[in-house]
Design an enzyme around this catalytic site. Structure first.
Site, PDB file in Angstrom:
ATOM      1  N   TYR A 159       0.840  -1.205   0.000  1.00 60.25           N
ATOM      2  CA  TYR A 159       0.000   0.000   0.000  1.00 60.25           C
ATOM      3  C   TYR A 159       0.881   1.263   0.000  1.00 60.25           C
ATOM      4  O   TYR A 159       0.513   2.304  -0.507  1.00 60.25           O
ATOM      5  CB  TYR A 159      -0.957  -0.023   1.196  1.00 60.25           C
ATOM      6  N   LYS A 166      -3.166   8.494   2.955  1.00 61.36           N
ATOM      7  CA  LYS A 166      -4.407   8.313   3.733  1.00 61.36           C
ATOM      8  C   LYS A 166      -4.238   8.855   5.159  1.00 61.36           C
ATOM      9  O   LYS A 166      -5.190   9.359   5.753  1.00 61.36           O
ATOM     10  CB  LYS A 166      -4.814   6.839   3.768  1.00 61.36           C
TER      11      LYS A 166
HETATM   12  N1  NAD Z   1     -11.093  -0.364  -3.170  1.00 62.19           N
HETATM   13  C1  NAD Z   1     -10.549  -0.454  -1.957  1.00 62.19           C
HETATM   14  O1  NAD Z   1     -10.100  -1.517  -1.501  1.00 62.19           O
HETATM   15  C2  NAD Z   1     -10.511   0.771  -1.088  1.00 62.19           C
HETATM   16  C3  NAD Z   1     -10.418   0.605   0.328  1.00 62.19           C
HETATM   17  C4  NAD Z   1     -10.427   1.747   1.123  1.00 62.19           C
HETATM   18  C5  NAD Z   1     -10.472   3.004   0.541  1.00 62.19           C
HETATM   19  N2  NAD Z   1     -10.543   3.108  -0.822  1.00 62.19           N
HETATM   20  C6  NAD Z   1     -10.597   4.473  -1.381  1.00 62.19           C
HETATM   21  O2  NAD Z   1     -11.828   4.635  -2.035  1.00 62.19           O
HETATM   22  C7  NAD Z   1     -11.695   5.723  -2.964  1.00 62.19           C
HETATM   23  C8  NAD Z   1     -12.259   5.306  -4.301  1.00 62.19           C
HETATM   24  O3  NAD Z   1     -11.460   4.310  -4.889  1.00 62.19           O
HETATM   25  P1  NAD Z   1     -12.080   2.983  -5.513  1.00 62.19           P
HETATM   26  O4  NAD Z   1     -11.468   1.840  -4.802  1.00 62.19           O
HETATM   27  O5  NAD Z   1     -13.543   3.102  -5.588  1.00 62.19           O
HETATM   28  O6  NAD Z   1     -11.425   2.941  -6.962  1.00 62.19           O
HETATM   29  P2  NAD Z   1     -11.917   3.556  -8.368  1.00 62.19           P
HETATM   30  O7  NAD Z   1     -10.773   3.325  -9.299  1.00 62.19           O
HETATM   31  O8  NAD Z   1     -13.219   2.995  -8.747  1.00 62.19           O
HETATM   32  O9  NAD Z   1     -12.093   5.097  -8.047  1.00 62.19           O
HETATM   33  C9  NAD Z   1     -11.006   5.983  -7.963  1.00 62.19           C
HETATM   34  C10 NAD Z   1     -11.484   7.276  -8.575  1.00 62.19           C
HETATM   35  O10 NAD Z   1     -10.472   8.272  -8.443  1.00 62.19           O
HETATM   36  C11 NAD Z   1     -10.614   9.097  -9.581  1.00 62.19           C
HETATM   37  N3  NAD Z   1      -9.440   9.952  -9.765  1.00 62.19           N
HETATM   38  C12 NAD Z   1      -8.128   9.601  -9.794  1.00 62.19           C
HETATM   39  N4  NAD Z   1      -7.369  10.679 -10.029  1.00 62.19           N
HETATM   40  C13 NAD Z   1      -8.218  11.733 -10.127  1.00 62.19           C
HETATM   41  C14 NAD Z   1      -8.061  13.123 -10.370  1.00 62.19           C
HETATM   42  N5  NAD Z   1      -6.846  13.684 -10.575  1.00 62.19           N
HETATM   43  N6  NAD Z   1      -9.167  13.908 -10.415  1.00 62.19           N
HETATM   44  C15 NAD Z   1     -10.411  13.388 -10.248  1.00 62.19           C
HETATM   45  N7  NAD Z   1     -10.629  12.083 -10.016  1.00 62.19           N
HETATM   46  C16 NAD Z   1      -9.543  11.274  -9.965  1.00 62.19           C
HETATM   47  C17 NAD Z   1     -10.795   8.094 -10.705  1.00 62.19           C
HETATM   48  O11 NAD Z   1     -11.313   8.735 -11.859  1.00 62.19           O
HETATM   49  C18 NAD Z   1     -11.790   7.145 -10.063  1.00 62.19           C
HETATM   50  O12 NAD Z   1     -13.112   7.552 -10.310  1.00 62.19           O
HETATM   51  C19 NAD Z   1     -10.209   6.070  -2.998  1.00 62.19           C
HETATM   52  O13 NAD Z   1      -9.964   7.141  -2.131  1.00 62.19           O
HETATM   53  C20 NAD Z   1      -9.581   4.798  -2.448  1.00 62.19           C
HETATM   54  O14 NAD Z   1      -8.298   5.024  -1.920  1.00 62.19           O
HETATM   55  C21 NAD Z   1     -10.578   2.037  -1.641  1.00 62.19           C
END
Ligand code: NAD
Length: 259
Positions: A159, A166
């Site tokens: 990570y 984060k």
């Molecule tokens: N999937 C997991 O296991 C997990 C766990 C905990 C937290 N998260 C967090 O959840 C959030 C969403 O991620 P996800 O897992 O749904 O993945 P995802 O890939 O579906 O979503 C990530 C989003 O970030 C957007 N993005 C990236 N760079 C950008 C920029 N410069 N401007 C605007 N948008 C931008 C992408 O377009 C995408 O829509 C993130 O903050 C991620 O760290 C994910």
């Protein structure tokens, strides 16, 4: 009567129908909210995001391009919301980015300066940048939520720099809560368990993380998007009227285990 009836807000982060933001929007809509959306600029991103929003059955969605790394894009979107609707009640920040080349176990110490800066900018600073702009169109108060992960507080191999980003996001949440609380604006994060999304697959060893959590979490399963979506509704609704500056774990209890 829905928990989010008569509430309108912006949901940032739907890449497709696997995104955490997609499930958050699904829950918000089910509870009566009006959701506005942005997509990462580009034809392909627009197509994917619009397709996912179509699956949520939103008629004629408000959908604008926004690269959160661009102040001009941020200004354009929040100005347009102000012109089109006057005000909003909530903001969902569900975006993050780090160069996947550096998301491998054993490579953290070698993270280049520019990779560090970009990860912190897109994954943490943008919550502040959006919060500042959103607050200006929340005259009667409001609520915001962003997505974090356990790697903020413990070293999760692979990570890497995202964990540092984060940690910054969770800290920024507390400072934002202090700044915006006097305007009756609440600011929180959800620390979501691992979910198979496009971004998650960039993290080295992600499948093993899913297997491990399923074995060790008290609930003996991984989270669903809906688990997180419903908690977002709670935080953005009046049910959480006294809750701000908090990070709420929605991880089937994994983070509470010592071994
Ligand atoms: N999937 C997991 O296991 C997990 C766990 C905990 C937290 N998260 C967090 O959840 C959030 C969403 O991620 P996800 O897992 O749904 O993945 P995802 O890939 O579906 O979503 C990530 C989003 O970030 C957007 N993005 C990236 N760079 C950008 C920029 N410069 N401007 C605007 N948008 C931008 C992408 O377009 C995408 O829509 C993130 O903050 C991620 O760290 C994910």
């Amino acid at each position: 009567m829905g928990l989010m009836d008569s509430k309108r807000g912006l949901v940032v982060g739907i890449a497709n129908d696997h995104s955490y933001a997609y499930f958050i929007a699904e829950s918000l809509l089910r509870h009566g909210a009006q959701c506005l959306f942005t997509h990462l600029p580009g034809e392909k991103m627009l197509r994917r995001c619009a397709k996912a929003i179509g699956q949520l059955s939103v008629d004629d969605p408000w959908l604008e391009p926004m690269d959160a790394g661009s102040d001009a894009d941020l200004d354009a979107v929040f100005d347009k919301i102000g012109r089109d609707f006057g005000s909003i009640d909530f903001l969902v920040h569900s975006i993050a980015f780090a160069d996947r080349e550096w998301l491998e176990a054993g490579k953290f110490a070698a993270t280049p300066r520019e990779v560090f800066a970009q990860a912190l900018d897109i994954s943490a600073y943008t919550y502040m940048a959006m919060a500042e702009r959103a607050a200006k169109i929340m005259p009667d108060g409001g609520a915001m939520v962003a997505m974090s992960y356990y790697g903020a507080v413990k070293a999760v191999p692979g990570y890497n720099i995202m964990g540092v980003a984060k940690a910054a996001l969770e800290s920024a949440t507390r400072y934002l809560a202090a700044d915006l609380g006097p305007k009756n604006i609440r600011v929180n994060t959800i620390s979501g368990g691992p979910l198979r999304t496009m971004s998650a697959l960039a993290v080295g060893g992600f499948s093993q993380i899913l297997e491990w959590v399923e074995k060790k979490a008290p609930l003996r399963r991984n989270v669903t998007g809906k688990d997180v979506g419903e908690t977002a509704v709670y935080l953005l609704s009046d049910l959480a009227s006294g809750v701000t500056g908090q990070n709420i774990y929605v991880d089937c209890g994994y983070s509470t285990m010592g071994l």
